[in-house]
Structures are given as C-alpha cells and as structure tokens.
Write an enzyme that holds these catalytic residues in place. Structure first.
Site, PDB file in Angstrom:
ATOM      1  N   HIS A 225       0.815  -1.231   0.000  1.00  0.00           N
ATOM      2  CA  HIS A 225       0.000   0.000   0.000  1.00  0.00           C
ATOM      3  C   HIS A 225       0.847   1.280   0.000  1.00  0.00           C
ATOM      4  CE1 HIS A 225       0.711   0.231   4.348  1.00  0.00           C
ATOM      5  NE2 HIS A 225       0.206   1.449   4.320  1.00  0.00           N
ATOM      6  N   ASP A 226       2.022   1.230   0.635  1.00  0.00           N
ATOM      7  CA  ASP A 226       2.848   2.447   0.724  1.00  0.00           C
ATOM      8  C   ASP A 226       4.069   2.394  -0.186  1.00  0.00           C
ATOM      9  OD1 ASP A 226       1.508   4.241   2.334  1.00  0.00           O
ATOM     10  OD2 ASP A 226       2.347   3.460   4.210  1.00  0.00           O
ATOM     11  N   LYS A 229       6.151   5.422  -1.033  1.00  0.00           N
ATOM     12  CA  LYS A 229       7.103   6.044  -0.094  1.00  0.00           C
ATOM     13  C   LYS A 229       8.552   5.828  -0.534  1.00  0.00           C
ATOM     14  CE  LYS A 229       4.268   6.249   4.071  1.00  0.00           C
ATOM     15  NZ  LYS A 229       4.044   5.707   5.425  1.00  0.00           N
ATOM     16  N   HIS A 254       2.680  10.226  -2.000  1.00  0.00           N
ATOM     17  CA  HIS A 254       3.095   8.813  -2.083  1.00  0.00           C
ATOM     18  C   HIS A 254       1.997   7.882  -2.595  1.00  0.00           C
ATOM     19  CE1 HIS A 254       1.107   8.270   1.858  1.00  0.00           C
ATOM     20  NE2 HIS A 254       1.058   6.993   1.526  1.00  0.00           N
ATOM     21  N   HIS A 279      -5.824   4.717  -0.261  1.00  0.00           N
ATOM     22  CA  HIS A 279      -5.880   4.349   1.155  1.00  0.00           C
ATOM     23  C   HIS A 279      -5.849   5.544   2.098  1.00  0.00           C
ATOM     24  CE1 HIS A 279      -1.444   4.407   0.522  1.00  0.00           C
ATOM     25  NE2 HIS A 279      -1.375   4.707   1.805  1.00  0.00           N
ATOM     26  N   HIS A 280      -5.700   6.761   1.577  1.00  0.00           N
ATOM     27  CA  HIS A 280      -5.807   7.959   2.443  1.00  0.00           C
ATOM     28  C   HIS A 280      -7.068   8.761   2.158  1.00  0.00           C
ATOM     29  CE1 HIS A 280      -1.985   7.599   4.553  1.00  0.00           C
ATOM     30  NE2 HIS A 280      -1.437   7.235   3.394  1.00  0.00           N
ATOM     31  N   ASP A 308      -4.348   1.056   8.534  1.00  0.00           N
ATOM     32  CA  ASP A 308      -3.257   1.993   8.277  1.00  0.00           C
ATOM     33  C   ASP A 308      -3.199   3.088   9.348  1.00  0.00           C
ATOM     34  OD1 ASP A 308      -1.166   3.084   6.599  1.00  0.00           O
ATOM     35  OD2 ASP A 308      -2.599   4.628   6.016  1.00  0.00           O
TER      36      ASP A 308
HETATM   37 FE   FE2 Z   1       0.467   3.413   5.360  1.00  0.00          FE
HETATM   38 FE   FE2 Z   2       0.081   5.688   3.006  1.00  0.00          FE
END
Ligand code: FE2
Ligand code: FE2
Length: 354
Positions: A225-226, A229, A254, A279-280, A308
C-alpha cells in the site's frame, strides 16, 4: 528442565523448524540421523521425525529402542498411510501424529507420555521463532519492493506473493499480539509500518471470516500500500518531528506515486491498484489524492485505511513510545464521518484481542 536426554531422530534440518526449540523447553535434546547411535543414557523420551518408507538404515534408532523398550516415544508421520503406520508400529510407536500437527500438540503429547505436568514446562512452545522468521520473510518482500520502486529495477508481482503465507500463517497460528511485538522491533519505520498494516489486515480478515482468497488479497494490498514512499526523500520520510506544510504535501504524493509505480510495473490487479491510490481517502471527502466520498470508496480500501491509521498510531519510533491500543482505538472512534463506523467497531474487537 528435566533429567535425561530427549532423543530426536530426524531426516530434516531441525534448525529450520520450531520443533527443536520446543523440545528443548522440556529437556536437553540430542539430534541424530537414523543410522547414528544414541548417546549414553539416561534417556527421557524419543521423537522420531523420519520418512519411514525411505530405505534409510535405522540402525541407531533400532538400537535405542532395543536397549530401552519402555522409553516414551512419539512418531511424527510424513504419511498416515497403512505402510507408514505399520512401520511406526513395528518400532513400538503407539502415538503417531500427522505432519502439520501444531508444535504445542506435539509437546503436550510428549509431556503426557513422559508424565510431566504442564506447569513444569519452562516456557510455552508456541513459536516466537516462527513469527520472527515470518516477519523477516515478509520484511524481505517489502525491502525488495521498495528497492525496486526506488531504482530502475523491475517490480516482480510474484515476489509479493511470497509474503502472504508468512503473514497469514504467523498471525493465524501465533496471534496478532506476537506479530505486533515482533514487528515493532524493526528499526526502519517504513518496513515496520507496512508489516504492522499487513499483520493487522491479516487478523482483521481472519476475524471477519474472509475466504482464503480474500485474506490473501487484503494482505497483498497491505504489503504494497505504501510502495510510493520509496520515492519520498528520506529526510521527510524519517523526520523525527512533525512535518511542515511543504513536507506534508510531498509526503501526500506517495499514494498517487505508488499507484503509478505499480501500474507501470504491470501484473497488479485493479483492487490492489485502488487500495494503493486511495488508502488515504476519507468518507467525508477530506482525504487524498482524489477527495473521494462515501460510496466511491470500496470496502477493501476502508478496511486497509482503518488498519493503516491504527498502525501509524501504535508504531514504535525512536522519539516516541507506541500509543496504547485503547488510546489508538479511541482516536479511530473519534474519526466518525471519516472512517466506516461498522468496520471500526469490528476492528476494535480484532485489535483488543492483541
Ligand atoms: Fe500506510
Ligand atoms: Fe500511506
């Protein structure tokens, strides 16, 4: 620790399993190949972990059995077929456990045979070592993913698959609490975070009664998911104090960056891509990158978002202690309107069990 030696006859690499550490909780343990002669007694018990249908010379094992016919013994079977069971019975094996029997069950059966009360075992045989190995395996998957995303190397979707079973197996067998404790020891904040989200997702999926395929999908999405980053400067990613407005804006890139990375890599399905990008997002439209609202945010995204946010709260950082679970759950509760309240309530039951 009990007097006498436990003898383990095995044709496996005992260092690669949880069996040996579990046996060593009972007594000193000698590991032998089938042909090797046993050490001098006294012997406490015998564990046979051999493929009895292989034509290996059982000279040492037979000698031990002949010299100590009443020695308590357990056979860990590769097969429960008639021929294997007949071979075990021929060696005086009355307790034959199938492959895959939980280590705790093996230890309990052995303990009962020997006549040792449960309380006398020095530590539970549940496998923190298994959890640590699983966390390392999944951590390696995340490290490879981030390295590939950082550089020009290709991202291999098949490599992500190698992280699914370790997470689901360790959380399923060892519980969420031991996963969280193990993963919090990771120094790298991004690895620690992704492993926490993966473990929380696995536990949530198991508690929600998801099918095996759906559990895997949730953990797959959590692991990646990240990924975006990987392209955020480390000075921002690992800053030991709150980000300023400019840094926050960079950090917020990200999710869209991660989506673009996986899209370009190819081989990731639409659901995983959606989780990475969204996801944010928050149900009230206050999230990013697209400000999606309500029904536009699919359930799997809502699930990952809850894991998360919670993971970010309970992470261990050099400059702050992990937030207690109850406080973190209080914050999730206070995000009414942003997070799905029914899923938050369900998640609270999962997290409270850790
Ligand atoms: Fe995350
Ligand atoms: Fe994230």
């Amino acid at each position: 620790m009990h007097a006498g030696t436990l003898v383990l006859y095995t044709d496996q690499q005992p260092d690669h399993s949880d069996l040996l550490p579990a046996l060593r909780c009972i007594a000193r343990c000698t590991v032998l190949r089938a042909a090797e002669m046993p050490p001098p007694g006294p012997h406490l018990a015998l564990v046979v972990d051999l493929d009895l249908l292989q034509p290996s010379p059982l000279i040492g094992l037979r000698a031990l059995i002949a010299n100590t016919p009443d020695l308590p013994r357990i056979f860990l079977m590769r097969s429960m077929g008639q021929r294997s069971l007949a071979a075990a019975r021929g060696l005086g094996g009355r307790i034959c456990l199938p492959a895959g029997t939980p280590i705790e069950t093996v230890v309990d059966a052995l303990r009962t045979q020997i006549g040792i009360p449960k309380a006398a075992i020095e530590r539970p045989a549940a496998g923190p070592s298994r959890v640590a190995r699983a966390a390392d395996a999944a951590g390696g998957v995340i490290a490879d993913l981030l390295d590939a995303a950082r550089g020009s190397g290709g991202i291999d979707p098949a490599r992500i698959e190698e992280g699914l079973e370790p997470v689901l197996g360790a959380v399923g067998a060892g519980g969420l609490a031991s996963w969280l404790a193990t993963v919090r020891a990771y120094d790298d904040a991004t690895y620690q975070h992704c492993l926490l989200v993966a473990g929380l997702s696995a536990a949530f999926a198991i508690d929600l009664g998801f099918s095996s395929a759906d559990r895997q999908q949730l953990v797959r999405a959590a692991l990646v998911h990240d990924v975006g980053k990987a392209r955020i400067p480390l000075a921002i990613l690992n800053k030991p104090s709150p980000l300023d407005a400019r840094e926050r804006a960079v950090m917020r890139e990200h999710s869209a960056v991660g989506h673009a990375i996986l899209l370009q890599a190819g081989g990731f399905d639409e659901t995983v891509l959606t989780v990475v990008r969204h996801h944010h997002e928050m149900l009230d439209g206050s999230g990013y990158p697209d400000g999606l609202r309500g029904e536009a945010i699919p359930d799997i995204v809502r699930l990952i978002t809850i894991c998360d946010v919670y993971a970010a709260l309970i992470e261990r950082r050099p400059y702050r202690a992990p937030m207690p679970a109850a406080d973190a759950l209080g914050i999730l509760d206070g995000m009414a309107g942003k997070l799905d309240p029914i899923l938050v309530r369900a998640f609270a039951r999962t997290a409270a069990g850790a």
